[in-house]
Motif scaffolding. Structure first.
Motif, short mmCIF file in Angstrom:
data_model
loop_
_atom_site.label_atom_id
_atom_site.label_comp_id
_atom_site.label_asym_id
_atom_site.label_seq_id
_atom_site.Cartn_x
_atom_site.Cartn_y
_atom_site.Cartn_z
N ALA B 120 0.83 -1.17 0.13
CA ALA B 120 -0.03 -0.09 -0.02
C ALA B 120 0.77 1.27 -0.05
CB ALA B 120 -0.77 0.01 1.08
N VAL B 123 2.49 2.02 -3.73
CA VAL B 123 1.41 2.50 -4.46
C VAL B 123 1.18 4.01 -4.03
CG1 VAL B 123 -0.69 2.17 -5.22
CG2 VAL B 123 0.55 0.04 -4.89
N SER B 124 0.93 4.02 -2.94
CA SER B 124 0.60 5.52 -2.60
C SER B 124 1.76 6.50 -2.84
CB SER B 124 0.43 5.74 -1.01
OG SER B 124 -0.16 6.75 -0.38
N GLY B 187 -1.34 -2.98 -13.55
CA GLY B 187 -2.55 -2.98 -13.05
C GLY B 187 -2.72 -4.06 -12.00
N LEU B 188 -2.24 -5.10 -12.02
CA LEU B 188 -2.42 -6.08 -10.93
C LEU B 188 -1.67 -5.60 -9.61
CD1 LEU B 188 -2.11 -9.47 -12.60
CD2 LEU B 188 -4.04 -8.45 -11.56
N LEU B 190 -0.99 -2.28 -8.81
CA LEU B 190 -1.96 -1.40 -8.61
C LEU B 190 -2.95 -1.51 -7.45
CD1 LEU B 190 -2.58 1.42 -11.29
CD2 LEU B 190 -1.82 1.64 -8.96
N GLU B 191 -3.83 -2.26 -8.18
CA GLU B 191 -5.08 -2.95 -7.25
C GLU B 191 -4.68 -3.59 -6.14
OE1 GLU B 191 -7.44 -1.23 -7.55
OE2 GLU B 191 -7.20 -0.43 -9.40
N ILE B 194 -3.79 -1.14 -3.54
CA ILE B 194 -4.91 -0.08 -3.05
C ILE B 194 -5.87 -0.92 -2.26
CG2 ILE B 194 -6.42 1.53 -3.84
CD1 ILE B 194 -5.05 2.03 -6.49
N LEU B 195 -6.16 -2.10 -2.97
CA LEU B 195 -7.32 -2.68 -2.10
C LEU B 195 -6.54 -4.00 -1.58
CD1 LEU B 195 -10.03 -2.58 -4.91
CD2 LEU B 195 -9.91 -1.20 -2.93
N SER B 196 -5.68 -3.70 -1.02
CA SER B 196 -4.68 -5.02 -0.13
C SER B 196 -5.74 -6.20 0.45
CB SER B 196 -3.88 -4.53 0.96
OG SER B 196 -4.37 -3.31 1.36
N ALA B 198 -8.37 -7.18 -0.72
CA ALA B 198 -9.63 -7.82 -1.88
C ALA B 198 -8.95 -9.18 -2.36
CB ALA B 198 -9.93 -6.92 -2.80
N PHE B 199 -7.89 -9.63 -2.35
CA PHE B 199 -7.16 -10.63 -2.86
C PHE B 199 -6.57 -11.62 -1.92
CE2 PHE B 199 -6.78 -6.70 -5.68
CZ PHE B 199 -7.74 -7.29 -6.63
N ALA B 200 -6.85 -12.74 -2.47
CA ALA B 200 -6.09 -14.01 -1.81
C ALA B 200 -4.49 -13.85 -1.67
CB ALA B 200 -6.41 -15.25 -2.13
N GLU B 203 -3.24 -14.82 -4.92
CA GLU B 203 -4.24 -14.68 -6.17
C GLU B 203 -3.44 -13.84 -7.14
OE1 GLU B 203 -7.86 -13.26 -4.83
OE2 GLU B 203 -8.94 -14.28 -6.34
#
Lengths: 227, 227
Positions: B120, B123-124, B187-188, B190-191, B194-196, B198-200, B203
């Motif tokens: 995070a 990316v920030s 892209g991967l 990034l997300e 940001i959405l740490s 949200a993914f296993a 994943e």
DNA sequence: CTTGTAATTATACACTTGCATGATTACGAA
DNA sequence: TTCGTAATCATGCAAGTGTATAATTACAAG
């Protein structure tokens, strides 16, 4: 130093020119939001000061606190406005295509990777806001909302394409495909906006369609052309 | 209000405690850069003020202008430090793998999509700096340099993989593949940052390898495992 | 035409910002 | 030890920040 340049218009009686005009609230809010967005796109968030925004919107700085409870709230409103506009633009290109699922997906990809969605100002805006997504909870919610909105729309298109091709996927597989396609589009959109001159006009959509097609295991290009 | 907390250490003679210590210039520059990076990662660029940076580095604020000609120069130096670290980390994972080209590419992808690269704060930081890339020319150059550095490395790995598979590509085709793979990874990354949540855990690398493999038209997963 | 009132402007305030300057102080060289 | 000097600190300043508040002013209702 004259900072403000309030709009001037003709008075019915020329000897008593009014010094400002009362506008409907929605007009003012929109003007303030647009002023904020253009400022951030041009010079970054730190340039979006109360005074600069007011000057660009041709109003006094007091208006910001009159229509928004704080400057932060204005920034958040501007972010949501921007993101909604982006998703509207890309959705429109997919919805306009009423052909086969593959064609609609192709239109969606192309729409996401051509101006005005691909734009230096847009990316600059997005990045500027991303800084605040990190700690501001309201911003974080707003980001998640728009992100999932985009990805779910993409996932629905992908599901339709796979179903038509007779290759339905499990929910988990579908989720992975959506995440992957979303990532390619995001990455291409990003670099297209930042390094605007580094790609030929149709290079980005071309790469996007080919890549999404490859990830899904089919040729989207042909499918997209036969509409 | 005590702002500074200069480091204290034992003096050879305890009755005359020195109030500060002279450090080698490189130490100080590094401390200032690290303080800047941690601040930006936590609270965004706007929090990286002269006073905050100095406080975090346990020095007086005058040190910033003593070691850097301006605060902007410190910010730029911090950006380059951060990006160099990121590319070093990803390159290391690929270089550590001395196996087949496919395995090296897989290692590169996985390295780019697992902590500490996916983070995070990273990316920030990246987003915070991106704002400045828009107008600051030196920043722009720095960004292009690191971007092309990453993409060219990726392109070389891809070329090796294709050659080994007996499917050499034309330069233009190779360029497109590198852009596409770079986009998925970006892209991967990034997300994921940001959405740490949200993914296993595994994943992202999983999706990354599968997608890059699909784009190149081969199964990287098996190739990566057989090392 | 009056007049009430909400929209709008104008101004001020407390605080933060980056930068400059002069006063300290550590520490190696002589 | 003494001393020079570069490193470090402390303080101040002008400009800019968001916000609060009081003074204007347009405009519609009576």
């Amino acid at each position: 130093m004259q900072v403000y340049n309030y709009k001037v218009w003709k008075s019915p009686v020329s000897d008593n020119p009014p010094k400002f005009k009362r506008e409907p609230a929605e007009h003012r809010r929109e003007a303030l939001i647009k002023a904020t967005l253009s400022l951030i796109a041009e010079k970054g968030v730190q340039a979006a000061t109360v005074r600069a925004i007011a000057a660009r919107a041709d109003v006094s700085q007091g208006m910001i606190r009159h229509y928004f409870s704080s400057k932060e709230e204005l920034i958040t409103a501007a972010y949501e406005h921007h993101m909604d506009r982006l998703t509207d633009l890309t959705s429109a290109s997919a919805d306009a295509d009423s052909g086969a699922p593959a064609a609609r997906l192709a239109a969606f990809v192309v729409g996401s990777l051509t101006p005005p969605v691909v734009d230096a100002g847009s990316v600059s805006l997005w990045a500027g806001f991303l800084t605040k997504v990190h700690d501001d909870m309201q911003m974080r919610d707003s980001h998640e909302r728009t992100y999932y909105n985009f990805r779910n729309r993409l996932e629905a298109l992908i599901a339709a394409v796979l179903e038509e091709a007779g290759q339905p996927a499990t929910p988990q597989k579908l989720r992975h495909l959506a995440i992957a396609c979303n990532a390619v589009i995001d990455g291409l959109w990003l670099e297209g906006g930042i390094l605007s001159g580094a790609f030929a006009p149709d290079e980005l959509p071309e790469i996007g369609i080919r890549s999404v097609g490859a990830i899904l295991g089919m040729n989207l290009k042909k499918a997209g052309q036969q509409r």
